[in-house]
Scaffold this motif. Structure first.
Motif, PDB file in Angstrom:
ATOM      1  N   GLN A 119       7.376   6.277   1.309  1.00  0.00           N
ATOM      2  CA  GLN A 119       8.724   5.793   0.998  1.00  0.00           C
ATOM      3  C   GLN A 119       9.025   4.491   1.728  1.00  0.00           C
ATOM      4  O   GLN A 119       9.689   3.600   1.177  1.00  0.00           O
ATOM      5  CB  GLN A 119       9.768   6.855   1.358  1.00  0.00           C
ATOM      6  N   LYS A 120       8.550   4.382   2.941  1.00  0.00           N
ATOM      7  CA  LYS A 120       8.740   3.134   3.684  1.00  0.00           C
ATOM      8  C   LYS A 120       8.074   1.967   2.963  1.00  0.00           C
ATOM      9  O   LYS A 120       8.646   0.884   2.827  1.00  0.00           O
ATOM     10  CB  LYS A 120       8.168   3.264   5.104  1.00  0.00           C
ATOM     11  N   LYS A 121       6.870   2.203   2.494  1.00  0.00           N
ATOM     12  CA  LYS A 121       6.146   1.142   1.791  1.00  0.00           C
ATOM     13  C   LYS A 121       6.862   0.756   0.498  1.00  0.00           C
ATOM     14  O   LYS A 121       6.891  -0.416   0.109  1.00  0.00           O
ATOM     15  CB  LYS A 121       4.716   1.591   1.499  1.00  0.00           C
ATOM     16  N   GLU A 122       7.451   1.740  -0.181  1.00  0.00           N
ATOM     17  CA  GLU A 122       8.200   1.470  -1.409  1.00  0.00           C
ATOM     18  C   GLU A 122       9.422   0.606  -1.132  1.00  0.00           C
ATOM     19  O   GLU A 122       9.744  -0.308  -1.910  1.00  0.00           O
ATOM     20  CB  GLU A 122       8.620   2.792  -2.059  1.00  0.00           C
ATOM     21  N   ILE A 123      10.108   0.888  -0.029  1.00  0.00           N
ATOM     22  CA  ILE A 123      11.293   0.105   0.329  1.00  0.00           C
ATOM     23  C   ILE A 123      10.913  -1.339   0.646  1.00  0.00           C
ATOM     24  O   ILE A 123      11.575  -2.285   0.212  1.00  0.00           O
ATOM     25  CB  ILE A 123      12.019   0.754   1.532  1.00  0.00           C
TER      26      ILE A 123
END
Length: 435
Positions: A119-123
């Motif tokens: 999710q961090k990478k998506e953000i």
């Protein structure tokens, strides 16, 4: 200085709005630097190493390498930025600042998401896409207190994550933080095949970034003294001998042990270790680091250099690549702001000495000459009984033989406006008496 600049260039009508825009653009730059890094993590939810961090010889772990050391540093950065935001709010009377609206993506405050690497990478990808070619140009008012809370929330998460995942508790008296993950995704430090692997870098930034607790710092000191310290060659080595050409980390492991970044006493990191220890209240241990470096540099038979700070001391104590400006400036910074404890704070002069008994002359005095607020100052610390920093308080403060108000604490604060009333033509003597 900014007030003077803007008053010179513009009238008072335009001053407030222009300063707000100017300050907002600087703040925006700092926020984006820190917030994007928060989402740029590897498999262990630690900031990616990429091509290197402080140590540019860790240049071969771009795919899976992670820097626990720099993650700790960024936790400290987030806290500092949060404190500056609170200061802006109290000093200006304003409660918001205009920032480009794209930054909203990075201000996600869902704590559950912080644990989720994907999710961090998506953000981060969403933010990068939003400003890949053009910015909208639209601004939004952001609450200073809400921004500060957002940064502190992220700093707290980093701190707890590192403490729970990266601490190596060797025994009752020794322990330290893992500093890195290699290009195979493995932790670099610990106990391997009967050998201790320890690096100084992760300890410096965990202490300086307020990730390490006081109890952990005590264990780090014991470990560093045991596995890294070698007095006769300048003090604290950068790492223990890994007995391996570890090319899933970087070229440093191609150097012979004791040369350059592979186990030499690297002056810059050693001085930063001292600075971090002083910041956290470990003056005795910090002075040991500084004194070891200076004693070796001044011992010509060992260092074979003119007095000064080299890049590193090799395995036989010889100083190499004389003279390293980064280490020298950090040494001076630490001596002035931490050892003598003389530093600026919000424009005022703060004096909070942390001198050891042997640093005073036979009369119990130690002094330095410097400029502050455009005035030449001689600052004399008087400790006739040569007490340790933990044993004394400031008794009286004098400026040019006139006693100043003091609350008998461990530090004194002198208002900048008082200093600006002093003559610019002479050197003024500030005497701090300890009891």
């Amino acid at each position: 200085e900014i007030d003077t600049l803007w008053n010179d260039e513009y009238g008072n009508k335009q001053l407030t709005e222009d300063k707000k825009i100017y300050t907002g653009s600087i703040l925006e730059h700092l926020l984006i630097q820190q917030l994007t890094a928060f989402y740029e993590v590897g498999d262990h939810n630690v900031y990616r190493l990429r091509g290197a961090d402080w140590n540019d010889a860790l240049d071969m772990a771009a795919e899976k390498g992670e820097s626990v050391a720099f993650t700790c540093a960024y936790a400290g950065n987030l806290r500092i930025l949060a404190s500056l935001l609170h200061l802006m709010e109290s000093a200006t009377g304003g409660n918001s600042i205009p920032l480009l609206e794209e930054i909203q993506i990075l201000l996600n405050d869902q704590v559950d998401m912080f644990d989720n690497v994907s999710q961090k990478k998506e953000i981060l990808a969403e933010y990068s896409k939003s400003c890949r070619h053009n910015l909208s140009g639209k601004q939004k008012e952001y609450s200073l207190s809400a921004l500060a809370m957002n940064l502190l929330q992220k700093a707290s998460w980093i701190t707890e994550h590192i403490r729970s995942q990266e601490w190596i508790n060797l025994n009752d008296t020794e322990g330290w933080y893992n500093s890195y993950y290699d290009n195979h995704g493995r932790s670099v430090e610990g106990f391997y095949e009967g050998q201790v692997r320890m690096m100084l870098t992760g300890q410096v930034f965990s202490i300086m970034g307020n990730v390490a607790t006081d109890e952990q710092i005590k264990k780090i000191i014991q470990s560093a003294d045991h596995y890294l310290y070698k007095k006769e060659i300048g003090g604290y080595r950068l790492n223990t001998d890994f007995h391996e050409l570890k090319f899933d980390m970087g070229r440093m492991f191609g150097f012979a042990y004791g040369e350059k970044e592979n186990g030499a006493v690297f002056s810059h990191m050693a001085v930063m270790y001292a600075n971090a220890l002083y910041q956290r209240g470990f003056a005795k241990e910090g002075w040991k680091v500084l004194k070891s470096l200076s004693d070796t540099a001044l011992d010509f038979d060992t260092s074979h250099i003119y007095p000064g700070i080299p890049e590193y001391f090799r395995s036989d104590g010889r100083g190499m690549y004389h003279y390293l400006t980064g280490a020298a400036s950090w040494y001076m910074l630490t001596m002035i702001t931490e050892v003598f404890g003389v530093r600026g704070d919000l424009g005022d002069l703060v004096i909070a000495p942390a001198l050891m008994p042997e640093q005073y002359n036979e009369n119990g005095q130690a002094s330095l000459t410097m400029e502050f607020a455009g005035r030449k100052l001689e600052i004399c610390i008087c400790n006739p009984e040569k007490k340790l920093p933990s044993e004394y308080k400031i008794k009286t403060v004098w400026c040019d033989e006139k006693e100043m108000k003091n609350e008998q604490s461990t530090c004194v604060r002198i208002d900048r406006e008082l200093l600006k009333k002093l003559s610019v033509k002479e050197t003024h003597r500030i005497k701090v008496e300890l009891m």
